[in-house]
Motif scaffolding. Structure first.
Motif, PDB file in Angstrom:
ATOM      1  N   GLU A 109       0.848  -1.210   0.000  1.00 56.18           N
ATOM      2  CA  GLU A 109       0.000   0.000   0.000  1.00 56.18           C
ATOM      3  C   GLU A 109       0.880   1.256   0.000  1.00 56.18           C
ATOM      4  O   GLU A 109       0.869   2.037  -0.920  1.00 56.18           O
ATOM      5  CB  GLU A 109      -0.960   0.010   1.192  1.00 56.18           C
ATOM      6  CG  GLU A 109      -1.992  -1.100   1.167  1.00 56.18           C
ATOM      7  CD  GLU A 109      -3.122  -0.836   0.185  1.00 56.18           C
ATOM      8  OE1 GLU A 109      -3.171   0.261  -0.397  1.00 56.18           O
ATOM      9  OE2 GLU A 109      -3.951  -1.737  -0.006  1.00 56.18           O
ATOM     10  N   ASP A 110       1.559   1.500   1.093  1.00 59.03           N
ATOM     11  CA  ASP A 110       2.715   2.376   1.151  1.00 59.03           C
ATOM     12  C   ASP A 110       3.642   1.737   2.178  1.00 59.03           C
ATOM     13  O   ASP A 110       3.249   0.790   2.857  1.00 59.03           O
ATOM     14  CB  ASP A 110       2.352   3.830   1.514  1.00 59.03           C
ATOM     15  CG  ASP A 110       1.621   3.947   2.853  1.00 59.03           C
ATOM     16  OD1 ASP A 110       1.897   3.137   3.765  1.00 59.03           O
ATOM     17  OD2 ASP A 110       0.786   4.855   3.001  1.00 59.03           O
ATOM     18  N   ILE A 111       4.863   2.210   2.277  1.00 62.57           N
ATOM     19  CA  ILE A 111       5.765   1.655   3.276  1.00 62.57           C
ATOM     20  C   ILE A 111       5.318   2.174   4.639  1.00 62.57           C
ATOM     21  O   ILE A 111       5.553   3.325   5.004  1.00 62.57           O
ATOM     22  CB  ILE A 111       7.227   2.031   2.985  1.00 62.57           C
ATOM     23  CG1 ILE A 111       7.630   1.535   1.601  1.00 62.57           C
ATOM     24  CG2 ILE A 111       8.159   1.431   4.043  1.00 62.57           C
ATOM     25  CD1 ILE A 111       7.497   0.047   1.404  1.00 62.57           C
ATOM     26  N   HIS A 112       4.632   1.324   5.384  1.00 66.05           N
ATOM     27  CA  HIS A 112       3.989   1.730   6.631  1.00 66.05           C
ATOM     28  C   HIS A 112       5.009   2.250   7.638  1.00 66.05           C
ATOM     29  O   HIS A 112       4.758   3.229   8.356  1.00 66.05           O
ATOM     30  CB  HIS A 112       3.219   0.539   7.219  1.00 66.05           C
ATOM     31  CG  HIS A 112       2.294   0.910   8.337  1.00 66.05           C
ATOM     32  ND1 HIS A 112       1.068   1.490   8.126  1.00 66.05           N
ATOM     33  CD2 HIS A 112       2.439   0.805   9.674  1.00 66.05           C
ATOM     34  CE1 HIS A 112       0.484   1.722   9.287  1.00 66.05           C
ATOM     35  NE2 HIS A 112       1.292   1.308  10.249  1.00 66.05           N
ATOM     36  N   SER A 113       6.152   1.594   7.696  1.00 63.58           N
ATOM     37  CA  SER A 113       7.182   2.018   8.648  1.00 63.58           C
ATOM     38  C   SER A 113       7.733   3.391   8.297  1.00 63.58           C
ATOM     39  O   SER A 113       8.132   4.164   9.181  1.00 63.58           O
ATOM     40  CB  SER A 113       8.319   0.994   8.696  1.00 63.58           C
ATOM     41  OG  SER A 113       8.852   0.765   7.400  1.00 63.58           O
ATOM     42  N   ARG A 281       2.253  17.159   5.771  1.00 63.53           N
ATOM     43  CA  ARG A 281       3.570  17.382   6.379  1.00 63.53           C
ATOM     44  C   ARG A 281       4.304  16.087   6.703  1.00 63.53           C
ATOM     45  O   ARG A 281       5.483  16.112   7.030  1.00 63.53           O
ATOM     46  CB  ARG A 281       3.412  18.246   7.638  1.00 63.53           C
ATOM     47  CG  ARG A 281       2.938  19.647   7.308  1.00 63.53           C
ATOM     48  CD  ARG A 281       3.068  20.583   8.469  1.00 63.53           C
ATOM     49  NE  ARG A 281       1.983  20.419   9.446  1.00 63.53           N
ATOM     50  CZ  ARG A 281       1.788  21.261  10.470  1.00 63.53           C
ATOM     51  NH1 ARG A 281       2.614  22.288  10.657  1.00 63.53           N
ATOM     52  NH2 ARG A 281       0.781  21.072  11.304  1.00 63.53           N
ATOM     53  N   PHE A 282       3.618  14.977   6.643  1.00 62.80           N
ATOM     54  CA  PHE A 282       4.259  13.666   6.764  1.00 62.80           C
ATOM     55  C   PHE A 282       3.375  12.655   6.059  1.00 62.80           C
ATOM     56  O   PHE A 282       2.242  12.941   5.688  1.00 62.80           O
ATOM     57  CB  PHE A 282       4.503  13.279   8.238  1.00 62.80           C
ATOM     58  CG  PHE A 282       3.268  13.311   9.103  1.00 62.80           C
ATOM     59  CD1 PHE A 282       2.461  12.187   9.245  1.00 62.80           C
ATOM     60  CD2 PHE A 282       2.915  14.455   9.799  1.00 62.80           C
ATOM     61  CE1 PHE A 282       1.326  12.213  10.052  1.00 62.80           C
ATOM     62  CE2 PHE A 282       1.790  14.491  10.607  1.00 62.80           C
ATOM     63  CZ  PHE A 282       0.992  13.364  10.733  1.00 62.80           C
ATOM     64  N   GLY A 283       3.911  11.443   5.857  1.00 63.46           N
ATOM     65  CA  GLY A 283       3.160  10.414   5.146  1.00 63.46           C
ATOM     66  C   GLY A 283       4.077   9.637   4.219  1.00 63.46           C
ATOM     67  O   GLY A 283       5.295   9.778   4.257  1.00 63.46           O
ATOM     68  N   ALA A 284       3.465   8.812   3.385  1.00 58.86           N
ATOM     69  CA  ALA A 284       4.235   7.985   2.447  1.00 58.86           C
ATOM     70  C   ALA A 284       3.310   7.548   1.323  1.00 58.86           C
ATOM     71  O   ALA A 284       2.100   7.762   1.372  1.00 58.86           O
ATOM     72  CB  ALA A 284       4.825   6.772   3.174  1.00 58.86           C
ATOM     73  N   GLY A 285       3.902   6.921   0.305  1.00 59.16           N
ATOM     74  CA  GLY A 285       3.103   6.354  -0.773  1.00 59.16           C
ATOM     75  C   GLY A 285       2.581   7.381  -1.761  1.00 59.16           C
ATOM     76  O   GLY A 285       3.045   8.515  -1.839  1.00 59.16           O
ATOM     77  N   ILE A 286       1.581   6.954  -2.527  1.00 60.98           N
ATOM     78  CA  ILE A 286       0.934   7.790  -3.527  1.00 60.98           C
ATOM     79  C   ILE A 286      -0.362   8.332  -2.929  1.00 60.98           C
ATOM     80  O   ILE A 286      -1.128   7.596  -2.313  1.00 60.98           O
ATOM     81  CB  ILE A 286       0.621   6.975  -4.795  1.00 60.98           C
ATOM     82  CG1 ILE A 286       1.920   6.526  -5.472  1.00 60.98           C
ATOM     83  CG2 ILE A 286      -0.220   7.783  -5.771  1.00 60.98           C
ATOM     84  CD1 ILE A 286       2.759   7.649  -6.013  1.00 60.98           C
ATOM     85  N   LYS A 287      -0.631   9.612  -3.144  1.00 59.35           N
ATOM     86  CA  LYS A 287      -1.791  10.255  -2.534  1.00 59.35           C
ATOM     87  C   LYS A 287      -2.991  10.183  -3.481  1.00 59.35           C
ATOM     88  O   LYS A 287      -3.016  10.839  -4.530  1.00 59.35           O
ATOM     89  CB  LYS A 287      -1.472  11.701  -2.178  1.00 59.35           C
ATOM     90  CG  LYS A 287      -0.107  11.906  -1.502  1.00 59.35           C
ATOM     91  CD  LYS A 287       0.091  11.033  -0.277  1.00 59.35           C
ATOM     92  CE  LYS A 287       1.426  11.277   0.399  1.00 59.35           C
ATOM     93  NZ  LYS A 287       2.597  10.840  -0.378  1.00 59.35           N
ATOM     94  N   GLY A 288      -3.983   9.406  -3.092  1.00 55.16           N
ATOM     95  CA  GLY A 288      -5.166   9.233  -3.925  1.00 55.16           C
ATOM     96  C   GLY A 288      -5.874  10.535  -4.218  1.00 55.16           C
ATOM     97  O   GLY A 288      -6.396  10.746  -5.324  1.00 55.16           O
ATOM     98  N   LYS A 289      -5.896  11.437  -3.254  1.00 51.02           N
ATOM     99  CA  LYS A 289      -6.575  12.726  -3.437  1.00 51.02           C
ATOM    100  C   LYS A 289      -5.927  13.564  -4.534  1.00 51.02           C
ATOM    101  O   LYS A 289      -6.603  14.318  -5.238  1.00 51.02           O
ATOM    102  CB  LYS A 289      -6.590  13.498  -2.107  1.00 51.02           C
ATOM    103  CG  LYS A 289      -5.207  13.820  -1.565  1.00 51.02           C
ATOM    104  CD  LYS A 289      -5.263  14.600  -0.263  1.00 51.02           C
ATOM    105  CE  LYS A 289      -5.721  13.776   0.906  1.00 51.02           C
ATOM    106  NZ  LYS A 289      -4.832  12.649   1.247  1.00 51.02           N
ATOM    107  N   LEU A 290      -4.602  13.407  -4.699  1.00 49.77           N
ATOM    108  CA  LEU A 290      -3.901  14.170  -5.733  1.00 49.77           C
ATOM    109  C   LEU A 290      -4.104  13.547  -7.110  1.00 49.77           C
ATOM    110  O   LEU A 290      -4.159  14.255  -8.122  1.00 49.77           O
ATOM    111  CB  LEU A 290      -2.417  14.280  -5.390  1.00 49.77           C
ATOM    112  CG  LEU A 290      -2.134  15.085  -4.107  1.00 49.77           C
ATOM    113  CD1 LEU A 290      -0.657  15.093  -3.780  1.00 49.77           C
ATOM    114  CD2 LEU A 290      -2.661  16.512  -4.220  1.00 49.77           C
ATOM    115  N   LEU A 291      -4.238  12.231  -7.152  1.00 48.09           N
ATOM    116  CA  LEU A 291      -4.596  11.588  -8.421  1.00 48.09           C
ATOM    117  C   LEU A 291      -6.017  11.959  -8.829  1.00 48.09           C
ATOM    118  O   LEU A 291      -6.304  12.183 -10.008  1.00 48.09           O
ATOM    119  CB  LEU A 291      -4.471  10.071  -8.293  1.00 48.09           C
ATOM    120  CG  LEU A 291      -3.072   9.480  -8.431  1.00 48.09           C
ATOM    121  CD1 LEU A 291      -3.126   7.970  -8.280  1.00 48.09           C
ATOM    122  CD2 LEU A 291      -2.434   9.845  -9.758  1.00 48.09           C
ATOM    123  N   ASP A 292      -6.919  12.027  -7.848  1.00 51.69           N
ATOM    124  CA  ASP A 292      -8.292  12.435  -8.147  1.00 51.69           C
ATOM    125  C   ASP A 292      -8.319  13.859  -8.702  1.00 51.69           C
ATOM    126  O   ASP A 292      -9.100  14.178  -9.600  1.00 51.69           O
ATOM    127  CB  ASP A 292      -9.160  12.347  -6.889  1.00 51.69           C
ATOM    128  CG  ASP A 292      -9.485  10.911  -6.504  1.00 51.69           C
ATOM    129  OD1 ASP A 292      -9.491  10.046  -7.398  1.00 51.69           O
ATOM    130  OD2 ASP A 292      -9.728  10.656  -5.310  1.00 51.69           O
TER     131      ASP A 292
END
Length: 409
Positions: A109-113, A281-292
């Protein structure tokens, strides 16, 4: 036709990026007419997708129970897909024991760690480094899970590079599979409302996701007052399921700040907004909201965290800001400049076409799985670290589960 078993943390919901991702993977196998089963220990919610209507078999399962052993032994799937590393920890060893010939796939999904350590460091106001990430227990667990599987699906190019260059994981164990988006036709793109027909700002995100909650807080306290001062007629609308009371209480119509909650029509919400704000300001992976945003022709203002691993060198669908003053200034500038807005919209369409084309990505995904299946014995023999981690003396999660099972009995 193959038997494909998904084991999910939750039942899929289209209200979350993770649920959308899961549905995209499910659709890949449904298109092949595979026999798809989805299993989960979770309870269903009001937002859960009707899997039965999609001809997907639903299988409620239990943690720390031999009932899963019987279930997977009877099913004998050809492919098992684990939804994040915690699911592989709980059920992977049981799949190895009772369906040894199944191809084991980890969908990170994204790198959770990575997301977890970034949140911790953000709260401590400490800069992120891959060294700090690799020192965490969660990173070690997640990397071990990757090694135990035959292939792991990585959603962003940034995370692919991080795992290969910093964690030194063999590329043969990793497959870049971002969100898969159907091509946008020129007719569809031209049907969206234009610059003059749109107004206001939106910010959208699931309320259970800590980066989204922080983004709304930052908007309310620091960013929106700066924007509202320059654009007094504009409003900001906050959307998302599971919004906490902390966020709901931010609803201040007199300040042009509206907390609307879950949106029934995602497309309608996006195509009538002029700009999407995603101050992550933090997070990981691909942001679904930005693809939308890109899918519906709505430029976005975000941060380096938001854009990470998404555009791969292509011009962004809007602007990237580093602090609240920069964020507000770029939002105001794009909101009031039609030519720049149109350019940003076109950038988004180009990013989708280049990086997220569903037809190409689905073909690459299935081709990679078929290649490994044909050479599964050799593939596993070459994964020395994975073999070590699957050795009985290394399987602490297995024996902890057996201890819990015995205790419960």
């Amino acid at each position: 036709m193959q038997k494909v078993l998904f084991i999910g943390v939750n039942w899929p919901e289209l209200t979350t990026a993770a649920g959308t991702r899961m549905m995209q993977l499910l659709q890949v196998f449904l298109k092949r007419n595979d026999q798809v089963t989805f299993a989960s220990t979770a309870s269903e919610s009001d937002f859960s997708i009707d899997l039965n209507a999609l001809q997907i078999t639903k299988a409620p399962i239990k943690l720390n129970s031999t009932s899963f052993d019987v279930f997977v032994s009877d099913l004998q799937p050809d492919i098992v897909i684990f939804d994040r590393f915690i699911i592989e920890e709980q059920f992977g060893w049981r799949v190895v024991a009772h369906a040894p010939n199944a191809l084991r796939v980890l969908d990170t999904e994204d790198i959770h760690s990575l997301r977890n350590i970034r949140e911790e460091l953000f709260k401590k106001q400490v800069s992120f480094s891959s060294k700090l990430w690799l020192q965490t227990d969660m990173a070690k667990r997640e990397i071990a899970s990757i090694y135990r599987c035959d292939i792991s699906l990585i959603i962003s190019t940034f995370e692919m590079e991080l795992l290969q260059k910093r964690a030194k994981i063999d590329s043969a164990l990793l497959l870049h599979v971002p969100f898969m988006v159907e091509a946008l036709s020129e007719e569809q793109a031209s049907s969206y409302p234009d610059f003059s027909a749109r107004k206001d700002f939106i910010c959208i995100g699931n309320g259970k996701h800590a980066p989204n909650v922080d983004a709304v807080l930052w908007l309310k306290t620091k960013i929106w007052p700066l924007i509202k001062k320059q654009l007094p007629e504009a409003n900001l609308h906050i959307y998302g399921s599971y919004l906490a009371q902390q966020v709901v209480q931010m609803h201040k119509p007199k300040e042009g700040f509206y907390v609307n909650g879950f949106t029934e029509n995602l497309e309608d919400t996006f195509v009538h907004a002029r700009l999407n704000l995603a101050p992550l300001r933090f997070g990981a992976g691909i942001k679904g909201k930005l693809l939308d945003s890109m899918r519906f022709g709505t430029p976005s203002i975000t941060t380096p965290i938001g854009v990470e691993g998404m555009a791969d060198g292509l011009p962004w669908n809007g602007a990237i800001a580093i602090d609240e003053v920069d964020f507000a200034a770029k939002a105001i500038a794009l909101y009031t400049n039609e030519a720049k807005w149109i350019e940003a919209q076109e950038n988004g369409f180009k990013i989708l076409q280049t990086n997220y084309d569903a037809v190409r990505l689905e073909h690459q995904f299935i081709t990679a799985l078929e290649k490994i299946q044909k050479n599964l014995i050799r593939h596993r023999q070459e994964n020395i670290v994975g073999n070590l981690l699957l050795h009985q003396t290394m399987q602490s999660t297995k024996y902890m589960a057996k201890w819990i099972e015995a205790k419960n009995a």
